[in-house]
Design a protein around this motif. Sequence first.
Motif, PDB file in Angstrom:
ATOM      1  N   PHE A   1       0.798  -1.172  -0.051  1.00  0.00           N
ATOM      2  CA  PHE A   1      -0.035   0.060  -0.062  1.00  0.00           C
ATOM      3  C   PHE A   1       0.831   1.269  -0.052  1.00  0.00           C
ATOM      4  N   GLY A   2       0.250   2.556  -0.380  1.00  0.00           N
ATOM      5  CA  GLY A   2       1.166   3.582  -0.491  1.00  0.00           C
ATOM      6  C   GLY A   2       0.151   4.768  -0.583  1.00  0.00           C
ATOM      7  N   PHE A   3       1.082   6.059  -0.156  1.00  0.00           N
ATOM      8  CA  PHE A   3       0.319   7.319  -0.153  1.00  0.00           C
ATOM      9  C   PHE A   3       1.399   8.197  -0.758  1.00  0.00           C
ATOM     10  N   ALA A   4       1.122   9.256  -1.796  1.00  0.00           N
ATOM     11  CA  ALA A   4       1.820  10.138  -2.232  1.00  0.00           C
ATOM     12  C   ALA A   4       1.140  11.227  -2.121  1.00  0.00           C
ATOM     13  N   ALA A   5       1.952  12.724  -2.100  1.00  0.00           N
ATOM     14  CA  ALA A   5       1.418  13.987  -1.850  1.00  0.00           C
ATOM     15  C   ALA A   5       2.299  14.740  -2.982  1.00  0.00           C
ATOM     16  N   LYS A   6       1.669  15.334  -3.825  1.00  0.00           N
ATOM     17  CA  LYS A   6       2.391  16.225  -4.796  1.00  0.00           C
ATOM     18  C   LYS A   6       2.026  17.707  -4.727  1.00  0.00           C
ATOM     19  N   HIS A   7       3.104  18.551  -5.063  1.00  0.00           N
ATOM     20  CA  HIS A   7       3.061  20.049  -5.102  1.00  0.00           C
ATOM     21  C   HIS A   7       2.860  20.285  -3.731  1.00  0.00           C
TER      22      HIS A   7
ATOM     23  N   THR B   1      -2.641  10.653  -3.956  1.00  0.00           N
ATOM     24  CA  THR B   1      -2.881   9.495  -4.367  1.00  0.00           C
ATOM     25  C   THR B   1      -2.826   8.385  -3.327  1.00  0.00           C
ATOM     26  N   GLY B   2      -3.871   7.680  -3.291  1.00  0.00           N
ATOM     27  CA  GLY B   2      -3.559   6.482  -2.396  1.00  0.00           C
ATOM     28  C   GLY B   2      -3.797   5.205  -3.283  1.00  0.00           C
ATOM     29  N   HIS B   3      -2.899   4.141  -3.037  1.00  0.00           N
ATOM     30  CA  HIS B   3      -2.868   2.745  -3.872  1.00  0.00           C
ATOM     31  C   HIS B   3      -2.683   1.813  -2.839  1.00  0.00           C
ATOM     32  N   MET B   4      -3.278   0.692  -3.024  1.00  0.00           N
ATOM     33  CA  MET B   4      -3.261  -0.607  -2.468  1.00  0.00           C
ATOM     34  C   MET B   4      -3.514  -1.787  -3.348  1.00  0.00           C
ATOM     35  N   GLY B   5      -2.605  -2.881  -3.136  1.00  0.00           N
ATOM     36  CA  GLY B   5      -2.821  -4.199  -4.022  1.00  0.00           C
ATOM     37  C   GLY B   5      -2.230  -5.327  -3.250  1.00  0.00           C
ATOM     38  N   ALA B   6      -2.335  -6.425  -4.003  1.00  0.00           N
ATOM     39  CA  ALA B   6      -1.920  -7.769  -3.410  1.00  0.00           C
ATOM     40  C   ALA B   6      -1.442  -8.413  -4.623  1.00  0.00           C
ATOM     41  N   ASN B   7      -0.627  -9.443  -4.204  1.00  0.00           N
ATOM     42  CA  ASN B   7      -0.271 -10.346  -5.365  1.00  0.00           C
ATOM     43  C   ASN B   7      -0.510 -11.942  -4.723  1.00  0.00           C
TER      44      ASN B   7
END
Length: 330
Positions: free
Chosen positions: A188-194, A214-220
Motif C-alpha cells: 500500500f502507499g500514499f503520495a502527496a505532490k505539489h 494519491t492512495g494505492h493498495m494491492g496484493a499478489n
Amino acid sequence: MKKHLKNTGLTLILTFLVGGSAFGQDPEFTQFYANPIYLNPAMAGTHGCPRIALNHRNQWPSLSGAFITNTISYDQYSNILHGGIAVQVTNDMAGKNTLNWSTINLAYSYHLAVTREFSFLFGAQATWNQKFLDWGKLSFGDQIDPRRGFIYQTGDLPRGNILDNGWGTRGYFDVSAGIVGFSKNFYFGFAAKHLNKPDESLIIGTSRLPMRFTGHMGANIVFGKQSQYRNQTSLSPNIIYTYQDGFMQLNIGTYVKYGVFTAGAWWRARDAFILTIGIDAGSFRFGYSYDVTISKLTNASGGSHELSMAFLFNCRDKPKKFRTISCPSF
C-alpha cells in the motif's frame, strides 16, 4: 462550423488553463506500475538494480489537439544511501503543442526493514517545472463572426513573461513526498505532490497548482509452483484513488500473469474501462493499454493509447538487505 466549434472549445479550455484564477491538473497514466516514480516517489529503487522506464500516452486522439504525454526515468538502489535514487523527465503537450509542460525531478527513497516480513519506503522528490504557451495558436471571442467564423484580428495581446519568439513561459519549483509499506504479497502507499502549491500562471496574476493526493493498495496472489514444465500464475487486484482540487478519480482493477505474459482490466469510475497487455522477458518489459471511454465523450474521444517499455540491468554490486516489492509491472 463544426471545426470552428472544436477550435472554440479548445480555446476556452486553454483560456481557463492559463487564466489567473484557473487551476491546472497533472497528466494521467493508466499503466500505473509501469511508471512507478510518477505514481509515488517512494517507489525509487524498488527494482534494486538499475532500471530505465519509458512511457507514452496519447489521450483522446480523435479530438483536435489531443493530449500527448511522455516520460523517461532512471532509478536504482544504493547501498551507501540505504535507499533508492531516481531521475525522471516528463513532457506534456496539449492543443497541438499550444500548451507545453516539461518537468525534471530528482527523488530519493529510504528503505526501512521493520520486521523480517514487512518494510517501509519513505520518498521525497524535488521537481523543476517549465511551461510554455504559444500565443499565436490561440483564438479569442473577438475574432468570431457569427456567420463566417474566425475572420477578425484579436485585441487580446500576449502578456506575462514573453520570449522573443512570442511564446509565454513560466518556471517554478515544487516538492512531493510519498510512503509505501509492503510485505511478501501485499503493498500500500500514499503520495502527496505539489506540497508548496507553486504559482503556475502564464499571465499576470496568480494560479496556484493544487496539491495532488494519491492512495494505492494491492496484493499478489500466487497459484501453484513454478517448475521447468509449468509456468506460475498470479492474480494482482489493485485500487488507486486520486484527489486534486475537487477532482476525484477511482481506479479498480486486476492483473493476471502467466509466465511472461500479463493481461489486465481496470474500471475508472464514470470515465473509462481500461484493457492492458504486457510481456515481461526479465531484462525487458513492454506493455500496451487502451482506455475505452464510457463518459459523454464516448463517440468523439477515440479513447486513449498508452505504451510502456522498461529495461532492467544487472548490478555489479548486489544490493545488501534489499527487499523486492511484489507489485505488478504494468
